[in-house]
Each structure stands twice: as C-alpha cells, then as structure tokens.
Design an enzyme around this catalytic site. Structure first.
Site, PDB file in Angstrom:
ATOM      1  N   GLY A   8      33.645 -10.219  15.203  1.00 27.98           N
ATOM      2  CA  GLY A   8      32.498  -9.497  14.650  1.00 27.98           C
ATOM      3  C   GLY A   8      32.937  -8.367  13.735  1.00 27.98           C
ATOM      4  N   TYR A  11      29.559  -2.728  12.974  1.00 25.77           N
ATOM      5  CA  TYR A  11      30.013  -1.334  13.112  1.00 25.77           C
ATOM      6  C   TYR A  11      31.212  -1.225  14.058  1.00 25.77           C
ATOM      7  CZ  TYR A  11      25.606  -0.022  10.904  1.00 25.77           C
ATOM      8  OH  TYR A  11      24.562   0.109  10.026  1.00 25.77           O
ATOM      9  N   ALA A  12      31.091  -1.837  15.247  1.00 22.59           N
ATOM     10  CA  ALA A  12      32.138  -1.690  16.265  1.00 22.59           C
ATOM     11  C   ALA A  12      33.420  -2.414  15.836  1.00 22.59           C
ATOM     12  CB  ALA A  12      31.651  -2.231  17.607  1.00 22.59           C
ATOM     13  N   VAL A  76      31.744 -17.920  16.087  1.00 20.99           N
ATOM     14  CA  VAL A  76      32.368 -18.052  17.407  1.00 20.99           C
ATOM     15  C   VAL A  76      31.498 -18.942  18.285  1.00 20.99           C
ATOM     16  CG1 VAL A  76      33.109 -16.816  19.487  1.00 20.99           C
ATOM     17  CG2 VAL A  76      33.413 -15.765  17.223  1.00 20.99           C
ATOM     18  N   GLU A 164      10.664   2.103  11.417  1.00 24.42           N
ATOM     19  CA  GLU A 164      11.389   2.229  10.140  1.00 24.42           C
ATOM     20  C   GLU A 164      10.924   1.163   9.147  1.00 24.42           C
ATOM     21  OE1 GLU A 164      15.656   2.575  11.143  1.00 24.42           O
ATOM     22  OE2 GLU A 164      15.352   4.723  10.901  1.00 24.42           O
ATOM     23  N   ASP A 297      26.716  -3.905  20.675  1.00 21.40           N
ATOM     24  CA  ASP A 297      25.467  -4.389  21.281  1.00 21.40           C
ATOM     25  C   ASP A 297      25.662  -5.416  22.394  1.00 21.40           C
ATOM     26  OD1 ASP A 297      24.287  -2.749  19.514  1.00 21.40           O
ATOM     27  OD2 ASP A 297      23.261  -4.291  18.349  1.00 21.40           O
ATOM     28  N   ALA A 314      24.081   2.177  16.317  1.00 22.25           N
ATOM     29  CA  ALA A 314      25.250   2.088  15.441  1.00 22.25           C
ATOM     30  C   ALA A 314      26.260   3.177  15.813  1.00 22.25           C
ATOM     31  CB  ALA A 314      24.811   2.247  13.988  1.00 22.25           C
ATOM     32  N   GLN A 315      25.734   4.348  16.145  1.00 23.81           N
ATOM     33  CA  GLN A 315      26.598   5.489  16.476  1.00 23.81           C
ATOM     34  C   GLN A 315      27.515   5.175  17.670  1.00 23.81           C
ATOM     35  OE1 GLN A 315      25.661   9.803  18.202  1.00 23.81           O
ATOM     36  NE2 GLN A 315      24.166   9.153  16.721  1.00 23.81           N
ATOM     37  N   LYS A 374      19.252  11.865   7.733  1.00 16.98           N
ATOM     38  CA  LYS A 374      19.336  10.420   7.977  1.00 16.98           C
ATOM     39  C   LYS A 374      20.302   9.774   6.969  1.00 16.98           C
ATOM     40  CE  LYS A 374      18.085   6.365   9.469  1.00 16.98           C
ATOM     41  NZ  LYS A 374      18.217   5.880  10.808  1.00 16.98           N
TER      42      LYS A 374
HETATM   43  P1  NAD Z   1      13.262  -1.271  21.089  1.00 15.43           P
HETATM   44  O1  NAD Z   1      13.498  -1.996  22.371  1.00 15.43           O
HETATM   45  O2  NAD Z   1      13.767   0.105  20.961  1.00 15.43           O
HETATM   46  O3  NAD Z   1      11.677  -1.259  20.766  1.00 15.43           O
HETATM   47  C1  NAD Z   1      10.882  -2.407  20.914  1.00 15.43           C
HETATM   48  C2  NAD Z   1       9.408  -2.015  21.031  1.00 15.43           C
HETATM   49  O4  NAD Z   1       8.655  -3.227  21.162  1.00 15.43           O
HETATM   50  C3  NAD Z   1       9.106  -1.170  22.268  1.00 15.43           C
HETATM   51  O5  NAD Z   1       8.280  -0.081  21.900  1.00 15.43           O
HETATM   52  C4  NAD Z   1       8.388  -2.140  23.201  1.00 15.43           C
HETATM   53  O6  NAD Z   1       7.444  -1.508  24.038  1.00 15.43           O
HETATM   54  C5  NAD Z   1       7.706  -3.092  22.213  1.00 15.43           C
HETATM   55  N1  NAD Z   1       7.422  -4.405  22.787  1.00 15.43           N
HETATM   56  C6  NAD Z   1       8.229  -5.172  23.569  1.00 15.43           C
HETATM   57  N2  NAD Z   1       7.586  -6.317  23.929  1.00 15.43           N
HETATM   58  C7  NAD Z   1       6.358  -6.272  23.353  1.00 15.43           C
HETATM   59  C8  NAD Z   1       5.250  -7.156  23.342  1.00 15.43           C
HETATM   60  N3  NAD Z   1       5.238  -8.313  23.992  1.00 15.43           N
HETATM   61  N4  NAD Z   1       4.140  -6.793  22.651  1.00 15.43           N
HETATM   62  C9  NAD Z   1       4.111  -5.635  21.962  1.00 15.43           C
HETATM   63  N5  NAD Z   1       5.136  -4.767  21.940  1.00 15.43           N
HETATM   64  C10 NAD Z   1       6.249  -5.070  22.618  1.00 15.43           C
HETATM   65  O7  NAD Z   1      13.865  -2.248  19.970  1.00 15.43           O
HETATM   66  P2  NAD Z   1      14.307  -1.934  18.459  1.00 15.43           P
HETATM   67  O8  NAD Z   1      13.338  -1.047  17.780  1.00 15.43           O
HETATM   68  O9  NAD Z   1      14.611  -3.247  17.856  1.00 15.43           O
HETATM   69  O10 NAD Z   1      15.666  -1.140  18.630  1.00 15.43           O
HETATM   70  C11 NAD Z   1      16.789  -1.754  19.274  1.00 15.43           C
HETATM   71  C12 NAD Z   1      17.878  -0.696  19.509  1.00 15.43           C
HETATM   72  O11 NAD Z   1      18.402  -0.261  18.262  1.00 15.43           O
HETATM   73  C13 NAD Z   1      17.345   0.538  20.215  1.00 15.43           C
HETATM   74  O12 NAD Z   1      18.322   1.026  21.098  1.00 15.43           O
HETATM   75  C14 NAD Z   1      17.121   1.503  19.093  1.00 15.43           C
HETATM   76  O13 NAD Z   1      17.187   2.859  19.508  1.00 15.43           O
HETATM   77  C15 NAD Z   1      18.232   1.124  18.123  1.00 15.43           C
HETATM   78  N6  NAD Z   1      17.832   1.464  16.738  1.00 15.43           N
HETATM   79  C16 NAD Z   1      18.137   2.714  16.291  1.00 15.43           C
HETATM   80  C17 NAD Z   1      17.760   3.085  15.017  1.00 15.43           C
HETATM   81  C18 NAD Z   1      18.093   4.488  14.518  1.00 15.43           C
HETATM   82  O14 NAD Z   1      18.866   5.210  15.177  1.00 15.43           O
HETATM   83  N7  NAD Z   1      17.520   4.938  13.410  1.00 15.43           N
HETATM   84  C19 NAD Z   1      17.083   2.187  14.181  1.00 15.43           C
HETATM   85  C20 NAD Z   1      16.779   0.902  14.672  1.00 15.43           C
HETATM   86  C21 NAD Z   1      17.159   0.556  15.965  1.00 15.43           C
END
Ligand code: NAD
Length: 401
Positions: A8, A11-12, A76, A164, A297, A314-315, A374
């Site tokens: 992979g 990031y990591a 893989v 986002e 991840d 990512a951090q 950001k």
């Molecule tokens: P997440 O798990 O953080 O959020 C998913 C959202 O979908 C939750 O609010 C959840 O309640 C909702 N959800 C789940 N099942 C559902 C359903 N059946 N119906 C409706 N809503 C539902 O996932 P993500 O946003 O993809 O993020 C993944 C990881 O990546 C997290 O740890 C996040 O913090 C990280 N991330 C960080 C950044 C950043 O630092 N800027 C940006 C993107 C992602």
C-alpha cells in the site's frame, strides 16, 4: 540482504517507505500498490465534487521510489504470515523478512440492501471521478428531461467525509447549475443521517457551527433517519423510530459516505479482524508475528486514555507508518520494538475551499482561519509522503506555484 515488503502506497505506506529509505541500511524494499500513483484520500471529495482535478490530489509513486526500492504495481490477493509470503493477483509471490501492511480502506455498506447497486461510492480516485462524471451527466440530462430528480444530490451519512463532500458540492453549485441551465438555488443537496447528534468527536457547539453553515447555504439535513435500503434513484430511510415507518427521497445522484472498513485482504488472509481492522500489539505488530506490522486503516490501536481504538485518520496513519519503520530499523540492528504513542494535533473539517471548522490541539478553529489551518494540514501530509517536489507542485497555497 533482508527484504522488507510494504503493501500500500497510501499515507502509512509511503511514510514508512520514506523513513526506511533515509536509513540506507543493508536491506531491499518492495513497495506494492494497485495504482501507479499515490492519492490523498482526504481530498477525494474534491474530485467527486469537481473542485479539483485528479492530478492535483495524486503524484506518481515512481517519484518516491529511490535507492534499493522496487515498485511492484499489482493488487494484493492474500498474505501468508507463516510462510512469510504475499500472493499477488498477477500470479507473483513475494517473500519477506519484514512486512508492513498499509492497505487502507473500503466503503462500508453495513449490509444495507441496494447500496452496491444503486449508490455511488467514493473510496479512490476512480470512484471519485465517477461521482463527478455522474453528476455532470444528470445536469446535462436535466437540460433535456426537466426531471427535478436530476438536480437533486443525496449524500448518505454526515460523518467527516459526507460533510466535506457537501461543502465541496456547494463550491460547485454555480458551475453545475450552468450545465443544467438553471438558477443555482434550483440544485438540491440533501444529507440523510442516522443519528441526531452529528460529529460526536467535536463539542456540540462546534459541530452545530459547521452544520448551520451548510444549512445556511440551503443544504437540507434529515437527521435521526437511518437509511434502510437504496433502490434505483431512491433512498429509503426510517422516518419514525417507534413505528419503523419509512419514507422515500428520490434523486438521480446518491452518494454513499456512511463509514469505512479496512481492506478485505485482512479477512481473506485469516487475520482476526473486525470490519477489516486488526487489533495490533503496542508496537504495531501482529500479535503472533513480530515481523508483520499493520498500520493505517487496517489497524486498530488502543488509546489508553479512553480504552477505545483511535479513529482512522491520515494523521495517525502517517504516524503509524513512521513508527513501524523505526521499529523495523531497530529490529534489523538487534534492538527491540517500542510501543506506539500518538498525540493528535486535532482535526479540521473543510466546508468548501474557504471555510472549515475543527480543533487544533484543544483550541477551536472556525471559518477562514480554520480553512488556512486545514490547507496547512494537507500540505504537511503531502510533504511527509511526497517530499518537497510534490509540495511545490501540488501544495494548497498559491505562493508555491
Ligand atoms: P464516519 O464513520 O466518521 O461517519 C459516517 C456517518 O454515517 C456517521 O455519522 C453515521 O452515523 C452515518 N451512518 C452510518 N450508517 C448510516 C445509515 N444507515 N443511514 C444514515 N446514516 C448512517 O465515516 P467517514 O465520514 O467516512 O470517516 C471515516 C474516518 O475517516 C473517520 O475516522 C473520520 O474521522 C476520518 N476522516 C477524517 C477527515 C478529516 O480529518 N478532515 C475527513 C474524512 C474522514
């Protein structure tokens, strides 16, 4: 000569590679990735919304393959920890002395019916480009059909990714409306979310700040509405918890951002995992094999402060990649493995190009200054994975270009 295999180039993986390459010890590295480019997974929403082209969030892996490193472009298939071998889908087998598994994430549907068939995922460059292409087609279709569903986009899930993405879509509103030949306010952006308390990693006021801003731009949130099924052009969500009654929201664009799992190679290879994440030892190794590191991840590492695994970001992936590399270098010199420690610098969610909100350390940041922070965070990742060359050509501040 010892062989280190890194699976992979996210990031990591790249952070580990760069750290190992800087050592110039007596070892050879093979880096494996299915793409010939690294992509910034945190910026996929911009490609999906059409605010950045692919080239801006990617760089060629060849740019960072130096010295005694070989790049193998392949997918893989399986890892055999006992035999110390990695099987690739192209039929090749790689033997290793040390392995770093950094295979990243995939979309999680939680088994909800119709997601794979009827919703668009946004997990890599191809799928993100596909989302934008799809949206553009609907805008063009509207000019002919005048079907209002062509103008409606539903984002499923209001996690960081969904938020986002909505912010970036807002930045594209005028451009998309022009393609459809309508006023920008005719485009409807919806977010359907299962819970009512959004972004639980932030305090309620900070989360409300970001959501209110999106709402003020006309984005509609249906919260406390778990999605039960996706049918063609239709999101079916539970409208009433008591009775279980459902409602439908129709749209030609439905984007699935309800969370992620680690690569399915972990399950296929017999790792003890949950949603593709493997609980690792404090030094980030497999609990049985101390020459196998699991980072990013696909890894779950406990936060001693709250006894829960750290969220995947990512951090932390960058930090884990570097730690795995340091531990391997120590093992190669007959030293010991040190436990991984992590102090989050905070997290900031962008809402479009000029707004953001989040935490830096323990301080709240909002609005334009947060968006500046950001961009600094994004550039830091770029510097750590790609080096100065990539920062100068792809960095987020105009002063580089
Ligand atoms: P997440 O798990 O953080 O959020 C998913 C959202 O979908 C939750 O609010 C959840 O309640 C909702 N959800 C789940 N099942 C559902 C359903 N059946 N119906 C409706 N809503 C539902 O996932 P993500 O946003 O993809 O993020 C993944 C990881 O990546 C997290 O740890 C996040 O913090 C990280 N991330 C960080 C950044 C950043 O630092 N800027 C940006 C993107 C992602």
């Amino acid at each position: 000569m010892k062989e280190i295999v890194i699976l992979g180039a996210g990031y990591a993986g790249l952070k580990a590679l760069r750290h190992l390459q800087a050592d110039k010890g007596d070892f050879h590295i093979t880096l494996v990735d299915r793409n010939e480019y690294h992509y910034e997974a945190t910026d996929l929403h911009e490609v999906a919304a059409g605010t950045q082209p692919k080239g801006k969030i990617t760089f060629p892996i060849a740019d960072v393959v130096k010295g005694s490193t070989t790049f193998e472009r392949a997918e893989v298939k399986e890892i055999d920890r006992k035999q110390q071998k990695v099987m690739l889908k192209n039929g090749k087998t790689l033997a290793y002395d040390y392995l770093i598994i950094a295979l990243g994430f995939r979309s999680e549907s939680f088994g909800i019916k119709g997601v794979a068939e009827n919703a668009l995922e946004m997990v890599d460059v191809k799928t993100a480009e596909n989302v934008y292409q799809h949206i553009v087609e609907q805008m063009k279709d509207y000019a002919i059909t005048k079907n209002k569903d062509d103008l409606r986009i539903v984002v499923c899930g209001a996690g960081f990714t969904g938020i986002e993405l909505l912010g970036a879509l807002e930045d594209s509103r005028k451009k998309l409306a022009a393609m459809a030949g309508v006023e920008p306010e005719k485009l409807q952006f919806y977010c359907v979310e299962a819970v009512t308390r959004l972004l639980p990693m932030f305090d309620e006021k900070l989360a409300d700040y970001g959501i209110s801003m999106l709402k003020s731009w006309g984005i509609k949130f249906l919260t406390g509405k778990p999605i039960k099924e996706i049918k063609p052009d239709t999101v079916i969500y539970q409208d009433d918890k008591e009775t279980g009654a459902t409602k439908e929201l129709t749209a030609k664009t439905i984007i699935w951002t309800t969370g992620v799992s680690g690569s399915n190679v972990m399950e296929a290879s017999g790792f003890s995992q949950r949603r593709g994440r493997v609980m690792v030892s404090p030094g980030l190794t497999d609990t049985e094999f101390s020459n196998v590191y699991i980072v990013g991840d696909v890894s779950a590492v406990m936060n001693a402060e709250n006894n829960r695994p750290y969220p995947t970001t990512a951090q932390i992936a960058l930090s884990m990649g570097e730690h795995a590399a340091k531990n391997i270098l120590s093992q190669l010199k007959g030293g010991s493995i040190t436990p991984f420690t992590f102090k989050s610098l905070g997290s900031v969610a962008s809402i479009g190009n000029t707004h953001a909100f989040g935490l830096v350390g323990k301080s709240m940041v909002k609005g334009y200054p947060a968006s500046f922070v950001k961009k600094m965070i994004m550039d830091k990742s770029l510097l750590e994975t790609g080096g100065v060359k990539e920062l100068l050509s792809k960095g987020r501040f105009d002063l580089y270009h």
